[in-house]
Design a protein around this motif. Structure first.
Motif, short mmCIF file in Angstrom:
data_model
loop_
_atom_site.label_atom_id
_atom_site.label_comp_id
_atom_site.label_asym_id
_atom_site.label_seq_id
_atom_site.Cartn_x
_atom_site.Cartn_y
_atom_site.Cartn_z
N SER A 241 -15.31 -6.45 -10.07
CA SER A 241 -15.84 -6.77 -9.09
C SER A 241 -14.44 -8.49 -10.06
CB SER A 241 -16.86 -7.73 -9.18
OG SER A 241 -16.80 -9.00 -8.05
N ALA A 242 -14.37 -8.18 -10.80
CA ALA A 242 -13.16 -9.05 -11.58
C ALA A 242 -11.67 -8.94 -11.20
CB ALA A 242 -13.68 -9.47 -12.54
N LEU A 243 -11.61 -7.31 -11.35
CA LEU A 243 -10.66 -6.26 -11.16
C LEU A 243 -10.02 -7.08 -10.50
CD1 LEU A 243 -8.14 -4.45 -11.49
CD2 LEU A 243 -10.04 -2.87 -11.08
N TRP A 244 -10.84 -7.14 -9.02
CA TRP A 244 -10.29 -7.16 -7.31
C TRP A 244 -9.79 -8.11 -6.41
CZ3 TRP A 244 -8.45 -2.82 -5.50
CH2 TRP A 244 -8.37 -1.65 -5.94
N ILE A 245 -10.39 -9.39 -7.65
CA ILE A 245 -9.86 -10.55 -7.30
C ILE A 245 -8.45 -10.74 -8.17
CG2 ILE A 245 -10.65 -12.79 -7.80
CD1 ILE A 245 -12.64 -12.17 -5.20
N LEU A 246 -8.49 -10.67 -8.89
CA LEU A 246 -7.60 -10.64 -10.07
C LEU A 246 -6.35 -9.82 -9.28
CD1 LEU A 246 -9.70 -10.81 -14.14
CD2 LEU A 246 -7.99 -13.00 -11.73
N VAL A 247 -5.81 -9.54 -8.67
CA VAL A 247 -5.81 -8.11 -8.02
C VAL A 247 -4.86 -9.19 -7.15
CG1 VAL A 247 -4.99 -5.99 -6.71
CG2 VAL A 247 -6.14 -5.64 -8.74
N ALA A 248 -6.23 -9.95 -6.50
CA ALA A 248 -5.12 -10.56 -5.20
C ALA A 248 -4.67 -11.89 -5.47
CB ALA A 248 -6.80 -10.97 -4.60
N ASN A 249 -5.38 -12.21 -6.52
CA ASN A 249 -4.47 -13.46 -7.21
C ASN A 249 -2.95 -12.89 -7.98
OD1 ASN A 249 -4.16 -15.10 -10.34
ND2 ASN A 249 -5.04 -16.57 -8.51
N GLY A 250 -2.83 -11.92 -8.67
CA GLY A 250 -1.90 -11.52 -8.69
C GLY A 250 -0.59 -11.71 -8.32
N TRP A 251 -1.42 -10.99 -7.04
CA TRP A 251 -0.20 -11.56 -6.07
C TRP A 251 0.24 -12.39 -5.37
CZ3 TRP A 251 -0.08 -12.45 -0.56
CH2 TRP A 251 1.02 -11.18 0.22
N MET A 252 -0.19 -13.53 -5.40
CA MET A 252 0.01 -14.48 -5.19
C MET A 252 0.57 -15.10 -6.16
SD MET A 252 -3.85 -16.63 -4.50
CE MET A 252 -3.20 -18.15 -4.07
N GLN A 253 0.75 -14.93 -7.20
CA GLN A 253 1.52 -15.08 -8.55
C GLN A 253 2.76 -14.83 -8.60
OE1 GLN A 253 0.97 -17.57 -10.31
NE2 GLN A 253 -0.93 -17.80 -9.72
N ASN A 254 2.73 -12.90 -8.21
CA ASN A 254 4.16 -12.05 -7.69
C ASN A 254 4.12 -11.17 -7.10
OD1 ASN A 254 6.53 -10.15 -8.92
ND2 ASN A 254 5.33 -9.22 -10.06
N PRO A 255 4.07 -11.45 -5.49
CA PRO A 255 4.07 -10.50 -4.01
C PRO A 255 5.11 -9.09 -4.29
CG PRO A 255 5.93 -12.60 -4.26
CD PRO A 255 5.27 -12.98 -5.35
N VAL A 256 4.43 -8.39 -5.05
CA VAL A 256 5.19 -6.97 -4.54
C VAL A 256 4.39 -6.54 -3.99
CG1 VAL A 256 5.52 -7.41 -7.18
CG2 VAL A 256 3.76 -6.17 -6.84
N GLY A 257 4.77 -5.15 -3.78
CA GLY A 257 4.69 -4.57 -2.09
C GLY A 257 4.46 -4.47 -1.10
N SER A 258 5.28 -5.56 -0.73
CA SER A 258 5.14 -6.48 0.27
C SER A 258 5.88 -6.37 0.78
CB SER A 258 3.54 -7.56 0.40
OG SER A 258 4.37 -8.54 -0.49
N ALA A 259 6.13 -6.97 2.50
CA ALA A 259 7.72 -7.60 2.95
C ALA A 259 7.33 -8.24 4.11
CB ALA A 259 8.61 -6.11 3.62
N PHE A 260 8.12 -9.43 4.57
CA PHE A 260 7.91 -9.83 5.62
C PHE A 260 8.52 -9.29 7.08
CE2 PHE A 260 9.18 -12.77 9.02
CZ PHE A 260 8.55 -13.81 9.85
N ASN A 261 7.70 -8.79 8.07
CA ASN A 261 7.86 -8.42 9.53
C ASN A 261 8.20 -9.31 10.60
OD1 ASN A 261 7.51 -6.83 11.75
ND2 ASN A 261 5.95 -5.19 10.65
N VAL A 262 9.56 -8.91 11.05
CA VAL A 262 9.94 -9.92 11.86
C VAL A 262 9.31 -9.29 13.16
CG1 VAL A 262 12.47 -10.01 11.14
CG2 VAL A 262 11.69 -8.45 12.32
N ASP A 263 8.79 -8.70 13.50
CA ASP A 263 8.04 -8.73 14.51
C ASP A 263 6.80 -9.18 14.38
OD1 ASP A 263 10.38 -6.84 16.25
OD2 ASP A 263 9.14 -5.12 14.26
N THR A 264 5.77 -9.05 13.42
CA THR A 264 4.65 -9.67 13.77
C THR A 264 4.39 -10.98 13.49
OG1 THR A 264 4.56 -8.34 11.78
CG2 THR A 264 4.01 -6.86 13.72
N MET A 265 6.16 -11.71 12.52
CA MET A 265 5.63 -12.97 12.00
C MET A 265 4.88 -12.81 10.66
SD MET A 265 8.78 -14.21 12.90
CE MET A 265 9.70 -13.77 14.11
N ARG A 266 4.09 -11.96 10.22
CA ARG A 266 3.62 -12.25 8.36
C ARG A 266 4.30 -11.15 8.02
NH1 ARG A 266 -1.94 -10.01 11.78
NH2 ARG A 266 -2.97 -10.53 9.52
#
Length: 528
Positions: free
Chosen positions: A142-167
């Protein structure tokens, strides 16, 4: 313009609920492992005392678990209620680990918690032991997945902004999971939970020893808590060092603020053990340095510098200017989705779009920002230095005090000699220290990320819902009152369970009838 009071109240409400929730989480993490270890000894030895220990500490675990669940649900709902734009903007990324936590880890944890409490007379000893370990694993997952989410907030890897969806959207979910910041945070946070539980067990056991009550259980609990606590505290310190190293690559401004390092120092940088940061003059007065320590912690080398705040602010200014180009290209894409030149221009500078959004604190359209506003926005990338500087050092001090307490307790148990009464008193006094360190640790992690809710991607002031200030005042008052009542209930239930003590089996009562109330606490012997 942005209503900063609305933003501050939204942050305050989330901080209050998150910090309150995390009063229960670390004890749940650690107690689940300790209980599983105790039951393992029972299954291996068949000594009833270990079964009684498992049940007694299990009752305290259950009380704490129930309050943790109640407060955790409230906290997660706030993403939709108070942080609607955040949920819209990054929900495709942030929502995935949060959903996995709810669907897999939480249900796994809750299911086996029920089997743990109601399966004693329905399952074989070995089957119940399997249940207990699965409960412990579920708690930690349970702690692992919460901290994966929080870790992404600290270091947003594996993602990109999509200009078509604006998200923001996921581009590599494995990178999100294996995020080095998330992994470092997970092991550090879980180890801190183990320290918390060990200090709790050590303190309660010491109280029993001083009172001469339930000595058989207290002695064995003292032994296992001292060993587990010593190992966990060493782990926290080592992994804290690893977290500092991760900051050097991913959150340089946070590291510089924690150190109150205003200018880049020649390598290897010194660690400032004490000082008084002066925000007006941008210096740290009365500084006491430990030579080379920060360079070794932050870079694992003697020849690499750690950048100071002023140099990082200058880099932020460059990124803001480049981000304005990305913002302009994005506005052109909104006007004409087929504008290929705008898409190419956005691709070249998209990494700095979030920095341009910092200007929205001062001007509606970042393209119209003045030179003074750009420079002012670049300095908003600096979190509040004095609060980070002092809370970090209090956290570290708590860790080393706990290390000393566990080390002395473990030394006495290994020497098979009578533990002094002052040690029992010290263990009781030290019980709050893990919670202080943990809460301050979260303060450092979250305040150190400001002004970002997603580091480098989305400023915090743009992430809130359109709630009125009156509504936030009302809900903060309501949460404070509700959580105050829950805190009273929690403390009363815990104290009542501790005063009542374990349900010692008749066999154990007979075995230790002569040691029920000694004139002086007995020596802490190694567990049988």
């Amino acid at each position: 313009m942005v209503d900063l009071l609305l933003v501050d109240l939204s942050r305050l409400q989330f901080a209050l609920t998150a910090l309150y929730h995390f009063l229960f989480v670390p004890l749940t993490l650690g107690l689940s492992i300790l209980i599983a270890m105790m039951e393992t000894v029972y299954v291996m030895t068949r000594r009833p005392i270990w079964r009684d220990m498992t049940k007694f500490w299990g009752v305290l675990f259950g009380i704490n678990f129930a309050l943790g669940v109640a407060t955790g649900i409230t906290m997660e709902f706030q993403f939709g209620m108070n942080w609607a734009f955040y949920s819209h903007y990054v929900g495709d990324v942030f929502g995935a680990p949060l959903a996995i936590e709810g669907l897999m880890a939480f249900f796994l944890e809750a299911t086996f918690v029920g089997l743990f409490f109601f399966g004693w007379d329905r399952l074989s000893a070995r089957a119940h032991l399997v249940v207990t370990w699965l409960m412990a694993l579920g708690t930690n997952f349970s702690a692992l997945w919460i901290l994966v989410a929080n870790g992404w907030m600290q270091n947003p890897v594996g993602s990109a902004f999509n200009v078509d969806t604006m998200r923001m959207e996921v581009t590599d979910f494995l990178a999100v999971i294996m995020n080095p910041v998330a992994q470092a945070k997970f092991v550090h946070t879980v180890s801190a939970g183990y320290v918390c539980a060990a200090a709790f067990v050590l303190g309660v056991s010491s109280w029993y020893m001083l009172k001469g009550r339930h000595v058989a259980l207290a002695k064995r609990s003292f032994v296992i808590a001292s060993a587990f606590g010593l190992a966990s505290t060493l782990s926290v310190i080592v992994l804290g060092d690893e977290s500092g190293y991760a900051l050097t690559d991913n959150q340089k401004m946070k590291l510089a603020a924690i150190e109150a390092m205003w200018k880049t120092e020649p390598p290897p940088a010194d660690f400032t053990a004490f000082g008084i940061p002066d925000l007006k003059e941008r210096v740290t007065r009365y500084a006491v340095h430990i030579p080379w320590a920060m360079g070794l912690i932050g870079t694992r080398s003697l020849d690499k510098p750690i950048e100071g705040i002023e140099e990082l602010v200058a880099k932020a200014e460059v990124r803001i200017r480049n981000g304005i180009l990305a913002y302009d290209a994005l506005e052109r894409i909104k006007a004409d989705r087929t504008d290929q030149a705008a898409r190419e221009a956005f691709a070249r500078s998209s990494a700095d779009l979030g920095y341009a959004l910092l200007l929205k604190r001062f001007v509606a359209d970042p393209r119209e920002a003045s030179e003074a506003q750009i420079k002012e926005a670049s300095w908003t990338t600096v979190p509040h230095v004095p609060s980070l500087f002092f809370t970090f050092r209090i956290m570290v001090l708590c860790a080393f005090v706990l290390l000393a307490v566990f080390a002395v307790a473990f030394w006495h148990t290994m020497r098979e000699e009578e533990a002094p009464r002052w040690l029992f008193r010290m263990a009781i006094i030290a019980m709050p220290l893990p919670w202080i360190a943990i809460e301050f640790g979260w303060f450092v992690a979250e305040v150190g990320r400001q002004p970002w809710i997603i580091d480098g991607v989305l400023p915090t002031f743009l992430a809130t819902s359109e709630l009125g200030v009156y509504n936030l005042f009302l809900t903060i008052a309501g949460f404070t009152l509700l959580y105050g009542v829950l805190a009273v209930i929690e403390v009363k239930l815990m104290l009542a369970a501790i005063r009542k003590g374990p349900d010692i089996s008749r066999e154990v009562e007979a075995m230790f009838a002569t040691t029920r109330a000694p004139a002086r606490p007995l020596a802490v012997q190694p567990a049988e």
